[in-house]
Design an enzyme around this catalytic site. Structure first.
Site, PDB file in Angstrom:
ATOM      1  N   LYS A 274     -36.115 -63.676  22.420  1.00  0.00           N
ATOM      2  CA  LYS A 274     -36.852 -62.947  21.442  1.00  0.00           C
ATOM      3  C   LYS A 274     -36.250 -61.630  20.214  1.00  0.00           C
ATOM      4  O   LYS A 274     -36.724 -62.053  19.242  1.00  0.00           O
ATOM      5  CB  LYS A 274     -38.013 -62.131  22.473  1.00  0.00           C
ATOM      6  CG  LYS A 274     -38.920 -63.021  23.489  1.00  0.00           C
ATOM      7  CD  LYS A 274     -39.753 -62.024  24.092  1.00  0.00           C
ATOM      8  CE  LYS A 274     -39.504 -61.009  24.648  1.00  0.00           C
ATOM      9  NZ  LYS A 274     -38.705 -62.158  25.889  1.00  0.00           N
TER      10      LYS A 274
ATOM     11  N   GLU B 243     -36.631 -50.402  25.169  1.00  0.00           N
ATOM     12  CA  GLU B 243     -35.186 -51.292  25.282  1.00  0.00           C
ATOM     13  C   GLU B 243     -33.774 -50.581  25.494  1.00  0.00           C
ATOM     14  O   GLU B 243     -33.852 -49.648  25.390  1.00  0.00           O
ATOM     15  CB  GLU B 243     -35.391 -51.916  24.273  1.00  0.00           C
ATOM     16  CG  GLU B 243     -36.414 -53.513  23.883  1.00  0.00           C
ATOM     17  CD  GLU B 243     -36.469 -54.069  24.212  1.00  0.00           C
ATOM     18  OE1 GLU B 243     -35.890 -55.298  24.603  1.00  0.00           O
ATOM     19  OE2 GLU B 243     -37.842 -54.104  25.845  1.00  0.00           O
ATOM     20  N   ARG B 244     -32.995 -51.035  25.931  1.00  0.00           N
ATOM     21  CA  ARG B 244     -31.670 -50.845  25.894  1.00  0.00           C
ATOM     22  C   ARG B 244     -31.171 -50.704  24.921  1.00  0.00           C
ATOM     23  O   ARG B 244     -31.268 -51.199  23.970  1.00  0.00           O
ATOM     24  CB  ARG B 244     -31.245 -52.623  26.452  1.00  0.00           C
ATOM     25  CG  ARG B 244     -31.485 -52.765  27.646  1.00  0.00           C
ATOM     26  CD  ARG B 244     -30.423 -54.079  27.827  1.00  0.00           C
ATOM     27  NE  ARG B 244     -31.418 -54.798  29.199  1.00  0.00           N
ATOM     28  CZ  ARG B 244     -32.227 -56.104  28.405  1.00  0.00           C
ATOM     29  NH1 ARG B 244     -32.893 -55.681  28.052  1.00  0.00           N
ATOM     30  NH2 ARG B 244     -32.993 -56.811  30.151  1.00  0.00           N
TER      31      ARG B 244
END
Length: 479
Positions: free
Chosen positions: A160, A186-187
């Protein structure tokens, strides 16, 4: 008339604070600033009126060190964030504070509230202009609309984020506009890589990055997309620019909302999600629209938990999008990148009146061929291709060639694969698929069609492979 008096914190449970007031309560979604002499300030957002004197709020940052009795000042409205040209090329957090090494924003920079009503339906215009990505499988089977909403659904590790980054690259190469990227839950590693990639490719100057990282409280992750939307709406309405809004990952927005709902003490709904799931997703998605001479085009990544496409969060988000791009773990396991499932993916723009009769017919034929191949796969795995009839064998062989032709090397993966990225015009994609469907490539090696751009490139690859396989001519015998 004297100004309203500040409130006083009466309870703290992690990111949730109960605050008492002696006079009128602040409105839902209003921002308050809670001050502690030692811990400093934290912004909280009103989420509920518990009674006629107490509100319950969710914090946008850590509440470590805060205590009962701390003072809560009103701001007079929702969270306001800087907008306009001043934020271009910058990385912001949910409050609009700079998260890069740049200077803080000046006091005279225009600010907008993150909560805003969607444009009236009468002012919105229909979307029929195509957003050409240069990615074969997307342009052919799930065309994207300029001013529409496209979402990429997939489990963990199917590509993705790589697809989102490739679309950013495509936008920089051939799309005249500004992009706003919302990194939701997110990271930090991914955010750091994206910042470096955008800086090196020269697109950062026309991009705004808004991050609510994975390690931040749920309130910050929950409101990060609204901060990005406020910036995008200003660019659309005031600067009259086309805006590309990228969100990675919308599922984390829903997940943060579920955490907030639990912290506020609400009864969970289906599969543990918040009871307000549908209205929260709608409040976000309905603000993405084309108004007047400018549009917001949204491309969203959506994590699918445990590859369950019946998950309530996934089905709720899917109801709002124009183009639904489904990423398949089975295709990723076979090395078919981008791992877009040609059967499950769909787009409302795949209509002869929008894309043209030739495009629509070719897309339908590609789908029909691949779908028939999937029906035959059980027979093939048990008995082999030799047991198929002549017509079914021909369909299966062409479907395998089509699947390989729809793979493509990406510019953002060039550093890992060593293969230069390819951007393919839609006319070349249609011509290549039509040639395969018509049998022009029946005697080609399947490998010649794998990870190429146009059919001409595949033809050159096939010719080179055949020349290599030709037996060397015997040396002439000396007389």
């Amino acid at each position: 008339m004297e100004p309203p008096r500040p409130g006083k914190v009466v309870a703290i449970r992690g990111a949730v604070l109960d605050i008492a007031f002696d006079d009128d309560l602040p409105a839902i979604n209003d921002a308050l600033v809670v001050h502690d002499d030692q811990a400093g300030d934290v912004v909280v957002e009103v989420q509920a009126h518990r009674d006629d004197r107490t509100i319950r709020a969710i914090a946008m940052a850590s509440t470590t060190g805060f205590r009962r009795g701390d003072r809560a000042e009103r701001t007079g409205g929702p969270i306001r964030v800087p907008v306009g040209d001043a934020v271009l090329g910058r990385l912001l957090d949910v409050m609009g504070h700079s998260g890069d090494d740049g200077a803080p924003f000046a006091d005279d920079v225009e600010r907008r509230p993150i909560h805003h009503a969607p444009p009236p339906l009468s002012e919105q215009r229909k979307v029929t202009d195509l957003f050409t990505s240069g990615i074969k499988v997307l342009d052919l089977l799930t065309p994207l609309a300029q001013g529409g909403k496209a979402a990429m659904f997939g489990g963990a590790g199917v590509g993705k984020t790589v697809l989102v980054m490739e679309l950013i690259h495509a936008m920089a190469a051939g799309y005249d506009g500004t992009s706003v990227f919302a990194g939701v839950g997110e990271r930090s590693r991914e955010g750091h890589e994206m910042l470096l990639d955008m800086t090196s490719s020269g697109v950062l100057a026309n991009t705004v990055l808004v991050y609510g990282q994975m390690n931040e409280p749920p309130g910050a992750r929950w409101r990060a997309p609204l901060t990005a939307l406020a910036i995008a709406e200003y660019l659309r309405d005031e600067a009259h620019r086309n805006v590309l809004l990228l969100m990675d990952n919308v599922f984390r927005f829903v997940q943060a909302g579920a955490e907030v709902s639990g912290l506020l003490g609400r009864m969970p709904s289906r599969v543990g999600y918040q009871p307000t799931l549908a209205s929260e997703v709608a409040a976000l998605q309905e603000r993405i629209a084309s108004v007047g001479d400018a549009s917001i085009t949204a491309i969203e990544a959506v994590y699918v938990p445990a590859d369950d496409f019946t998950d309530p969060a996934v089905t709720t988000i899917a109801a709002h999008v124009d183009s639904m791009i489904v990423l398949s773990r089975a295709m990723a396991a076979e090395g078919m990148y981008p791992a877009v499932d040609p059967i499950a993916s769909s787009s409302i723009l795949l209509d002869p009146l929008v894309v043209g009769a030739d495009h629509a017919r070719t897309a339908a034929d590609v789908r029909r061929t691949i779908e028939r191949y999937r029906e035959l796969q059980d027979v093939i795995s048990l008995l082999g291709m030799e047991e198929l009839g002549a017509e079914d064998r021909r369909i299966a062989e062409r479907a395998r060639r089509l699947q390989r032709f729809l793979t493509q090397p990406f510019a953002v993966t060039e550093a890992f694969t060593g293969v230069p990225g390819q951007s393919v015009p839609i006319a070349d994609t249609i011509a290549g698929c039509r040639a395969i469907l018509d049998g022009e490539c029946d005697d080609w090696r399947e490998s010649s069609l794998y990870m190429v751009g146009t059919l001409e490139e595949a033809r050159a690859k096939e010719t080179a492979a055949r020349d290599k396989d030709k037996p060397a001519e015997p040396a002439p015998v000396p007389s």
